[in-house]
Design a protein around this motif. Structure first.
Motif, PDB file in Angstrom:
ATOM      1  N   MET A   1       0.846  -1.200   0.000  1.00  0.00           N
ATOM      2  CA  MET A   1       0.000   0.000   0.000  1.00  0.00           C
ATOM      3  C   MET A   1       0.878   1.245   0.000  1.00  0.00           C
ATOM      4  SD  MET A   1      -3.115  -0.983   2.568  1.00  0.00           S
ATOM      5  CE  MET A   1      -3.655  -2.681   2.732  1.00  0.00           C
ATOM      6  N   ARG A   2       0.289   2.359  -0.365  1.00  0.00           N
ATOM      7  CA  ARG A   2       1.030   3.614  -0.354  1.00  0.00           C
ATOM      8  C   ARG A   2       0.093   4.745   0.068  1.00  0.00           C
ATOM      9  NH1 ARG A   2       3.440   5.511  -5.249  1.00  0.00           N
ATOM     10  NH2 ARG A   2       1.825   7.055  -5.568  1.00  0.00           N
ATOM     11  N   PHE A   3       0.692   5.860   0.434  1.00  0.00           N
ATOM     12  CA  PHE A   3      -0.113   7.025   0.786  1.00  0.00           C
ATOM     13  C   PHE A   3      -0.896   7.474  -0.440  1.00  0.00           C
ATOM     14  CE2 PHE A   3      -0.605  11.651   0.837  1.00  0.00           C
ATOM     15  CZ  PHE A   3      -1.366  11.798   1.976  1.00  0.00           C
ATOM     16  N   ASP A   4      -2.172   7.770  -0.248  1.00  0.00           N
ATOM     17  CA  ASP A   4      -2.968   8.303  -1.360  1.00  0.00           C
ATOM     18  C   ASP A   4      -3.297   9.777  -1.146  1.00  0.00           C
ATOM     19  OD1 ASP A   4      -4.470   7.386  -3.928  1.00  0.00           O
ATOM     20  OD2 ASP A   4      -5.861   8.699  -2.855  1.00  0.00           O
ATOM     21  N   HIS A   5      -4.017  10.088  -0.072  1.00  0.00           N
ATOM     22  CA  HIS A   5      -4.353  11.497   0.158  1.00  0.00           C
ATOM     23  C   HIS A   5      -4.704  11.773   1.610  1.00  0.00           C
ATOM     24  CE1 HIS A   5      -8.507   9.911  -0.730  1.00  0.00           C
ATOM     25  NE2 HIS A   5      -8.833  10.725   0.247  1.00  0.00           N
ATOM     26  N   ALA A   6      -4.645  13.058   1.955  1.00  0.00           N
ATOM     27  CA  ALA A   6      -5.220  13.558   3.198  1.00  0.00           C
ATOM     28  C   ALA A   6      -6.494  14.294   2.817  1.00  0.00           C
ATOM     29  CB  ALA A   6      -4.251  14.496   3.901  1.00  0.00           C
ATOM     30  N   GLY A   7      -7.591  13.937   3.456  1.00  0.00           N
ATOM     31  CA  GLY A   7      -8.875  14.603   3.218  1.00  0.00           C
ATOM     32  C   GLY A   7      -9.014  15.783   4.172  1.00  0.00           C
TER      33      GLY A   7
ATOM     34  N   LEU B  44       5.498   4.478   4.052  1.00  0.00           N
ATOM     35  CA  LEU B  44       4.500   3.897   3.154  1.00  0.00           C
ATOM     36  C   LEU B  44       5.022   3.813   1.718  1.00  0.00           C
ATOM     37  CD1 LEU B  44       1.791   5.891   4.903  1.00  0.00           C
ATOM     38  CD2 LEU B  44       1.333   3.524   4.267  1.00  0.00           C
ATOM     39  N   GLY B  45       6.320   4.092   1.538  1.00  0.00           N
ATOM     40  CA  GLY B  45       6.910   4.002   0.193  1.00  0.00           C
ATOM     41  C   GLY B  45       6.984   5.358  -0.470  1.00  0.00           C
ATOM     42  N   ASN B  46       5.913   6.132  -0.377  1.00  0.00           N
ATOM     43  CA  ASN B  46       5.898   7.466  -0.996  1.00  0.00           C
ATOM     44  C   ASN B  46       5.640   8.567   0.037  1.00  0.00           C
ATOM     45  OD1 ASN B  46       3.292   6.640  -0.470  1.00  0.00           O
ATOM     46  ND2 ASN B  46       2.419   7.649  -2.267  1.00  0.00           N
ATOM     47  N   GLY B  47       5.763   8.238   1.302  1.00  0.00           N
ATOM     48  CA  GLY B  47       5.517   9.212   2.369  1.00  0.00           C
ATOM     49  C   GLY B  47       5.449   8.465   3.692  1.00  0.00           C
ATOM     50  N   TYR B  48       5.351   9.230   4.763  1.00  0.00           N
ATOM     51  CA  TYR B  48       5.433   8.646   6.100  1.00  0.00           C
ATOM     52  C   TYR B  48       4.202   8.969   6.938  1.00  0.00           C
ATOM     53  CZ  TYR B  48      10.381   8.673   4.784  1.00  0.00           C
ATOM     54  OH  TYR B  48      11.564   8.518   4.116  1.00  0.00           O
ATOM     55  N   PHE B  49       3.921   8.102   7.901  1.00  0.00           N
ATOM     56  CA  PHE B  49       3.090   8.472   9.040  1.00  0.00           C
ATOM     57  C   PHE B  49       4.054   8.635  10.211  1.00  0.00           C
ATOM     58  CE2 PHE B  49      -0.999   6.156   7.433  1.00  0.00           C
ATOM     59  CZ  PHE B  49      -1.218   7.187   6.527  1.00  0.00           C
TER      60      PHE B  49
END
Lengths: 127, 127
Positions: A1-7, B44-49
């Motif tokens: 999985m990867r980051f998609d968006h912040a709503g 997450l591969g393209n960004g972090y939490f």
């Protein structure tokens, strides 16, 4: 999985889109009316900010009324949303959506209840 | 600029890191005590939490006391944090940090006040 968006819930998506475009160099890549909201996607190159402006009563309108504008949810992209939901179910998490449904931009989405996920409203999204 | 991370305030970073690792397939890539917090970065591969657990009184402790665990801020990566702050100043935004300061993971960071940015606590970060 990867980051998609912040709503991000907002009472003025147009003004906020202009600000974020200018401040972050983001590109407005999608805009629609969906489910009683104006929805604007800003592309940061490796993920999106999704601006959600309520046009009628609903979850986002109530969120803005109660909390003011602000970060509403975090969305993680998966190639297998049914599998992601199944994994969440196995982990004993509370699901808001028992099955994927059609979300903004024609994507399949499903939300998990924040009380199961550290207070974060989590969205799975499959493009 | 590009998306860098979502900062999540939590009263238990260990449990939340385990859950997110399992649920999202994220990797724990950095962990430290910083500024009175336990800070955990999940990739997450393209960004972090970024999980933020307060170890003593401070901004995050008060946030968790007031709001419970949840999404605290959004961070955008820039190669020129001084320029980003200057642009924010030109746009008339209220800055929390007038100049970049050392943040977690050794990065330079600067925060903008949420009242200027649609209710979103925005962090600029330069690695």
């Amino acid at each position: 999985m990867r980051f998609d968006h912040a709503g991000i819930a907002t009472d003025d998506a147009t003004t906020l889109a202009t600000l974020y475009t200018d401040l972050f160099g983001a590109s407005l890549v999608h805009e629609e009316e969906f489910d009683g909201m104006r929805v604007v996607f800003l592309d940061l190159g490796n993920g999106y900010f999704e601006l959600l402006e309520p046009l009628e009563d609903g979850t986002i309108a109530r969120y803005v009324d109660d909390h003011g504008s602000g970060i509403h949810h975090l969305a993680v992209e998966t190639d297998d949303i049914a599998g992601a939901l199944e994994r969440a179910r196995e982990l004993g998490l509370e699901l808001i959506d028992e099955a994927p449904r059609r979300g903004a931009w024609g994507h399949d989405v499903a939300f998990l209840h924040p009380k199961s996920t550290g207070g974060v409203l989590v969205e799975f999204v499959e493009h």
